[in-house]
Motif scaffolding. Structure first.
Motif, mmCIF file in Angstrom:
data_model
loop_
_atom_site.group_PDB
_atom_site.id
_atom_site.type_symbol
_atom_site.label_atom_id
_atom_site.label_comp_id
_atom_site.label_asym_id
_atom_site.label_seq_id
_atom_site.Cartn_x
_atom_site.Cartn_y
_atom_site.Cartn_z
ATOM 1 N N PRO A 54 -26.708 44.833 31.057
ATOM 2 C CA PRO A 54 -27.717 44.680 32.110
ATOM 3 C C PRO A 54 -27.396 45.614 33.268
ATOM 4 N N LEU A 55 -28.366 45.831 34.140
ATOM 5 C CA LEU A 55 -28.078 46.570 35.370
ATOM 6 C C LEU A 55 -27.219 45.683 36.257
ATOM 7 N N LYS A 56 -26.070 46.183 36.672
ATOM 8 C CA LYS A 56 -25.161 45.355 37.483
ATOM 9 C C LYS A 56 -25.819 44.910 38.783
ATOM 10 N N SER A 57 -26.655 45.765 39.355
ATOM 11 C CA SER A 57 -27.340 45.385 40.597
ATOM 12 C C SER A 57 -28.221 44.155 40.374
ATOM 13 N N GLU A 58 -28.841 44.059 39.190
ATOM 14 C CA GLU A 58 -29.676 42.895 38.865
ATOM 15 C C GLU A 58 -28.820 41.632 38.717
ATOM 16 N N VAL A 59 -27.637 41.782 38.107
ATOM 17 C CA VAL A 59 -26.749 40.630 37.913
ATOM 18 C C VAL A 59 -26.284 40.102 39.266
ATOM 19 N N TYR A 60 -25.885 41.006 40.169
ATOM 20 C CA TYR A 60 -25.482 40.567 41.510
ATOM 21 C C TYR A 60 -26.640 39.849 42.216
ATOM 22 N N GLY A 61 -27.853 40.378 42.051
ATOM 23 C CA GLY A 61 -29.029 39.742 42.655
ATOM 24 C C GLY A 61 -29.258 38.343 42.119
#
Length: 385
Positions: A37-44
């Motif tokens: 997954p996009l890491k930025s999406e996971v953090y979000g």
């Protein structure tokens, strides 16, 4: 390895959260079917203040370590909206969840599940339903069939080793969620074609594309149908306006007008079908990051996606029409129109419908009628604390 070497700790710092997010990259390094997954999406997803799920939910994340090596992770959480749901619909008072589960081995898995259960018990929960990561609307269930091919957009993937870990911790199967795949290059069976043709002659029925220039209005129409259609389904939890806005913002680049249909009966919207081009096909090579050049590739792809697979994540018909011939007719019409568009404009050859509850007779019958087959099964488990 001896259990004294294993340490389970709550995530309590930025470094811990980074370790939590990064772990799957190591565990799935040799799994050709895992899509980073996009890491930025996971953090979000994980961050209160960014994800509106936390407006009505509480969560605690845990890490497992042996020495300096992170060997597992899990979330323990509960959703106050789910606690207010009727017990017979799967959620209800006292029901918490675990999710985001990853473990290098069985000992780690057992210790993480025990830590999640301890936190939930301390919060007054009496039952665990899982895995659910984090909301029922995101990635519910443990993949127990279909590990041999990648998941489509917004679907989960996990190691086959996790099923014995979860069952070994005393969890019992409670519900299966299935996805169906079909070859969309083939016409549907003659009976279905006749049903579609009959609907096209009816002055009562209109099947229309969504209008992206009226995104918020169209989203409100779809949400209204969804809440009515799914309101009595197992696992249903209402979606808040903030969650609609959050999800809408994420999905807007994937919304193509000719892939989302609204069915109207005598001018009233009564059904919808949402189809998304499989973003995972574009994400896989990016390895979780849009930098340095991933964002250019992704923007280029989003302008006019050419994909192998289209996924139908959501479809609904208002309750008053469910179990009627009209419901099936509207569904077949929307599926056929989107099938034609997917072939003509996006080079797609394969469709995936799901997830579908194992006891959703209407949807399972529609999937059978168009000659699709089950390709993945996600299992949701429960345990009394």
């Amino acid at each position: 390895m001896a259990s004294t070497d294993l340490l389970i700790t709550p995530v309590s710092s930025k470094a811990d959260l980074k370790a939590f997010v990064d772990l799957p990259w190591r565990l799935y390094a040799n799994d050709p079917n895992w899509v980073p997954p996009l890491k930025s999406e996971v953090y979000g997803l994980l961050t209160p203040g960014k994800n509106p799920f936390f407006d009505h939910a509480e969560a605690q994340y845990f890490l497992a370590r042996r020495g300096n090596k992170v060997v597992g992770r899990i979330s323990a959480h509960f959703d106050k909206l789910a606690l207010a749901q009727p017990v017979e619909q799967g959620m209800g008072p006292g029901t918490g969840n675990f999710g985001l589960f990853e473990a290098e081995d069985a000992e780690t898995g057992a210790a993480l599940i025990a830590a999640a259960e301890g936190w939930l018990k301390a919060k007054g929960m009496t039952r665990v339903l899982g895995p659910i990561s984090l909301s029922i609307w995101e990635e519910p269930g443990l993949l127990i069939q279909g590990h041999d091919h990648p998941p489509t957009v917004m679907m989960g993937h996990n190691s086959a080793a996790y099923q014995p870990m979860v069952e070994g911790a005393g969890y019992q199967p409670v519900k299966q969620l299935k996805t169906y795949e079909l070859d969309i290059t083939k016409n549907f069976p003659p009976l279905i074609e006749r049903i579609v043709a009959s609907g096209e002659k009816s002055a009562r029925i209109t099947i229309r594309k969504v209008d992206k220039s009226k995104f918020d209005q169209e989203a409100a129409i779809i949400l209204g149908i969804l809440n009515d259609a799914w309101g009595k389904n197992w696992g249903f939890v209402p979606i808040t306006d903030a969650e609609v806005a959050f999800t809408g913002k994420k999905l807007k680049p994937l919304v193509f007008e000719d892939l989302i249909m609204i069915a109207e009966l005598e001018g009233e919207p009564v059904a919808f079908m949402m189809t998304l081009p499989d973003l995972n096909e574009a994400l896989k090579p990016l390895n979780g990051s849009l930098f340095p050049f991933g964002w250019i590739k992704l923007l280029r792809w989003l302008r006019k996606p050419q994909v192998r697979t289209m996924r139908v994540p959501l479809m609904g018909v208002v309750q008053r029409l469910q179990s009627t011939r009209m419901a099936s007719q509207l569904a077949f019409m929307m599926i056929e129109y989107i099938r034609r568009n997917a072939l003509a404009h996006y080079s797609a050859t394969r469709g995936e419908i799901g997830w579908v509850l194992d006891d959703n007779q209407g949807m399972n019958a529609i999937a059978d009628a168009i000659e699709s087959r089950v390709n993945k099964i996600y299992q949701v488990y429960e345990k009394t604390l």
